[in-house]
Write a protein that holds these residues in place. Structure first.
Motif, PDB file in Angstrom:
ATOM      1  N   ALA A 105     -15.382  12.135 -29.333  1.00  0.00           N
ATOM      2  CA  ALA A 105     -15.996  11.599 -30.558  1.00  0.00           C
ATOM      3  C   ALA A 105     -16.192  12.693 -31.597  1.00  0.00           C
ATOM      4  CB  ALA A 105     -17.335  10.940 -30.219  1.00  0.00           C
ATOM      5  N   ALA A 106     -16.554  13.885 -31.155  1.00  0.00           N
ATOM      6  CA  ALA A 106     -16.754  14.990 -32.088  1.00  0.00           C
ATOM      7  C   ALA A 106     -15.423  15.414 -32.713  1.00  0.00           C
ATOM      8  CB  ALA A 106     -17.409  16.173 -31.373  1.00  0.00           C
ATOM      9  N   VAL A 107     -14.358  15.423 -31.908  1.00  0.00           N
ATOM     10  CA  VAL A 107     -13.037  15.769 -32.453  1.00  0.00           C
ATOM     11  C   VAL A 107     -12.628  14.750 -33.510  1.00  0.00           C
ATOM     12  CG1 VAL A 107     -10.596  16.084 -31.904  1.00  0.00           C
ATOM     13  CG2 VAL A 107     -12.346  16.936 -30.319  1.00  0.00           C
ATOM     14  N   ARG A 108     -12.833  13.477 -33.215  1.00  0.00           N
ATOM     15  CA  ARG A 108     -12.475  12.429 -34.186  1.00  0.00           C
ATOM     16  C   ARG A 108     -13.286  12.579 -35.473  1.00  0.00           C
ATOM     17  NH1 ARG A 108     -12.961   9.155 -29.468  1.00  0.00           N
ATOM     18  NH2 ARG A 108     -10.908   8.591 -28.612  1.00  0.00           N
ATOM     19  N   ARG A 109     -14.562  12.928 -35.336  1.00  0.00           N
ATOM     20  CA  ARG A 109     -15.409  13.073 -36.518  1.00  0.00           C
ATOM     21  C   ARG A 109     -14.911  14.216 -37.399  1.00  0.00           C
ATOM     22  NH1 ARG A 109     -19.808  13.966 -34.178  1.00  0.00           N
ATOM     23  NH2 ARG A 109     -20.445  16.046 -34.855  1.00  0.00           N
ATOM     24  N   VAL A 110     -14.516  15.314 -36.782  1.00  0.00           N
ATOM     25  CA  VAL A 110     -14.036  16.464 -37.550  1.00  0.00           C
ATOM     26  C   VAL A 110     -12.722  16.138 -38.230  1.00  0.00           C
ATOM     27  CG1 VAL A 110     -13.140  18.812 -37.373  1.00  0.00           C
ATOM     28  CG2 VAL A 110     -15.232  18.184 -36.160  1.00  0.00           C
ATOM     29  N   THR A 111     -11.786  15.559 -37.490  1.00  0.00           N
ATOM     30  CA  THR A 111     -10.478  15.268 -38.074  1.00  0.00           C
ATOM     31  C   THR A 111     -10.561  14.158 -39.121  1.00  0.00           C
ATOM     32  OG1 THR A 111      -9.981  13.742 -36.251  1.00  0.00           O
ATOM     33  CG2 THR A 111      -9.231  16.009 -36.013  1.00  0.00           C
ATOM     34  N   GLY A 112     -11.495  13.235 -38.953  1.00  0.00           N
ATOM     35  CA  GLY A 112     -11.621  12.125 -39.894  1.00  0.00           C
ATOM     36  C   GLY A 112     -12.343  12.476 -41.176  1.00  0.00           C
ATOM     37  N   SER A 113     -13.245  13.467 -41.108  1.00  0.00           N
ATOM     38  CA  SER A 113     -14.047  13.800 -42.281  1.00  0.00           C
ATOM     39  C   SER A 113     -13.289  14.608 -43.316  1.00  0.00           C
ATOM     40  CB  SER A 113     -15.286  14.598 -41.842  1.00  0.00           C
ATOM     41  OG  SER A 113     -14.907  15.881 -41.379  1.00  0.00           O
ATOM     42  N   GLY A 114     -12.345  15.420 -42.873  1.00  0.00           N
ATOM     43  CA  GLY A 114     -11.614  16.269 -43.800  1.00  0.00           C
ATOM     44  C   GLY A 114     -12.375  17.503 -44.224  1.00  0.00           C
ATOM     45  N   LEU A 115     -13.615  17.660 -43.746  1.00  0.00           N
ATOM     46  CA  LEU A 115     -14.396  18.818 -44.157  1.00  0.00           C
ATOM     47  C   LEU A 115     -13.860  20.098 -43.543  1.00  0.00           C
ATOM     48  CD1 LEU A 115     -16.790  20.059 -45.604  1.00  0.00           C
ATOM     49  CD2 LEU A 115     -18.219  19.488 -43.633  1.00  0.00           C
ATOM     50  N   ALA A 116     -13.545  20.068 -42.236  1.00  0.00           N
ATOM     51  CA  ALA A 116     -13.054  21.263 -41.557  1.00  0.00           C
ATOM     52  C   ALA A 116     -11.537  21.299 -41.600  1.00  0.00           C
ATOM     53  CB  ALA A 116     -13.548  21.302 -40.122  1.00  0.00           C
TER      54      ALA A 116
END
Length: 340
Positions: A105-116
């Motif tokens: 879930a954390a990986v998906r959040r990072v890849t989906g947000s575009g922030l990192a």
């Protein structure tokens, strides 16, 4: 906080002109560009990270996933994290620290947000649930600090823990020790099949089998009470045990104290070898023979590998740092060797 609109008013231009100067997406006259930059410096304007990301598709942020678990030695994790942060800054990147145990879930959040712009993952398990998301090609560039069972398609850096276990067995065998005990990490670390712990144990067992040594492995929470029970069971089951390998920083001082209480001198009666940070080994009540965990180098190398990926260099690479064993006061010849 100064806004882009305030910079525009100060420079006497439109907000869009300021935006174009920052992004470089349109040609702006040198005079106007200089006036905007002087206003930015005078007002102390700093573009918002999200705005920079939208403008350039480059956030200059690395997400560092460090699940902080109660059964892990946090100082090592934090030393790696600090090395990641300082090395990233040398390359003009900031670090977003994620400490939850969210897994995929954390990986998906990072890849989906575009922030990192990229990710570094720690606390790698042999069959880590996060890895399919990294292999599917749709995520951000990523580097693992740790080695899964199958590293294909991934970029990893780690201490060679398999060789570390073998090196510990070689050292004790060379001193004449035939019966070894491994004081391991907390049970949960093995239940999760965390890579570094599993690989150390596998390397030690394989080398011990080749050398004709017997090995007991006992996970341990690391506190004094827990270790007292563990140590008692080891000597009940294998009273001839003279060599200990410790891969649990919290168990180091309790082990040395309990051996003293039991009348067993280190290293005259029992030898102890630790896999731990240098500071733990050198500040123990008996200076420990040890294989150091190169936390700072791991963090630095992880960032360097990530920078290479961001610049289009190898998509797949495994870097294993060779272990180095430093002999100190806690290891010596087995008692039967001394008596000859």
């Amino acid at each position: 906080m100064v806004t882009l609109a305030e910079v525009a008013r100060h420079a006497g231009v439109s907000a869009s002109t300021v935006s174009y100067v920052l992004s470089g997406k349109r040609s702006i006259s040198a005079v106007t560009r200089q006036r905007v930059r002087e206003s930015i410096e005078h007002l102390g304007y700093h573009p918002h990270a999200g705005a920079r990301a939208l403008a350039s598709s480059r956030s200059r942020i690395i997400a560092l996933m460090v699940p902080l678990r109660s059964d892990m030695y946090v100082p090592v994790m934090m030393e790696i994290a600090i090395a990641v942060a300082t090395t990233a800054r040398d390359h003009g990147y900031d670090v977003l620290l994620l400490t939850g145990e969210e897994g995929p879930a954390a990986v998906r959040r990072v890849t989906g947000s575009g922030l990192a712009e990229a990710m570094i993952l720690m606390d790698i398990q042999l069959d880590d649930e996060r890895l399919p998301l990294l292999r599917d090609g749709g995520g951000r560039p990523a580097v693992l600090v740790g080695l899964p069972a199958d590293p294909s398609g991934l970029t990893c850096v780690d201490l060679d823990f398999t060789a570390t276990g073998a090196l510990c067995a070689d050292h004790l065998a060379g001193l004449g020790h035939r019966e070894l005990a491994v004081i391991g990490e907390a049970p949960g670390v093995y239940e999760r099949h965390t890579g570094f712990a599993e690989r150390t144990l596998a390397g030690l067992r394989d080398r011990a089998a080749r050398l004709g040594l017997s090995v007991l492995h006992r996970p341990c929470e690391g506190g004094y009470g827990s270790l007292a029970g563990t140590l008692g069971r080891i000597f009940d089951e294998r009273p001839g045990t003279t060599g200990f390998v410790v891969q649990n920083e919290a168990a180091v001082e309790p082990l040395l104290a309990l051996l003293r209480q039991d009348g067993r001198a280190v290293p005259e009666d029992v030898s102890v070898v630790a896999v731990c940070p240098e500071q733990v080994a050198t500040q123990a009540s008996v200076r420990l023979t040890s294989v150091a965990v190169p936390a700072r180098e791991l963090g630095q190398r992880a960032v360097e590998l990530l920078m290479a990926k961001l610049h289009g260099r190898p998509d797949e690479e495994v870097v294993l740092l060779p272990p180095e064993l430093t002999v100190r006061d806690s290891s010596g010849p087995a008692p039967d060797v001394n008596s000859r």
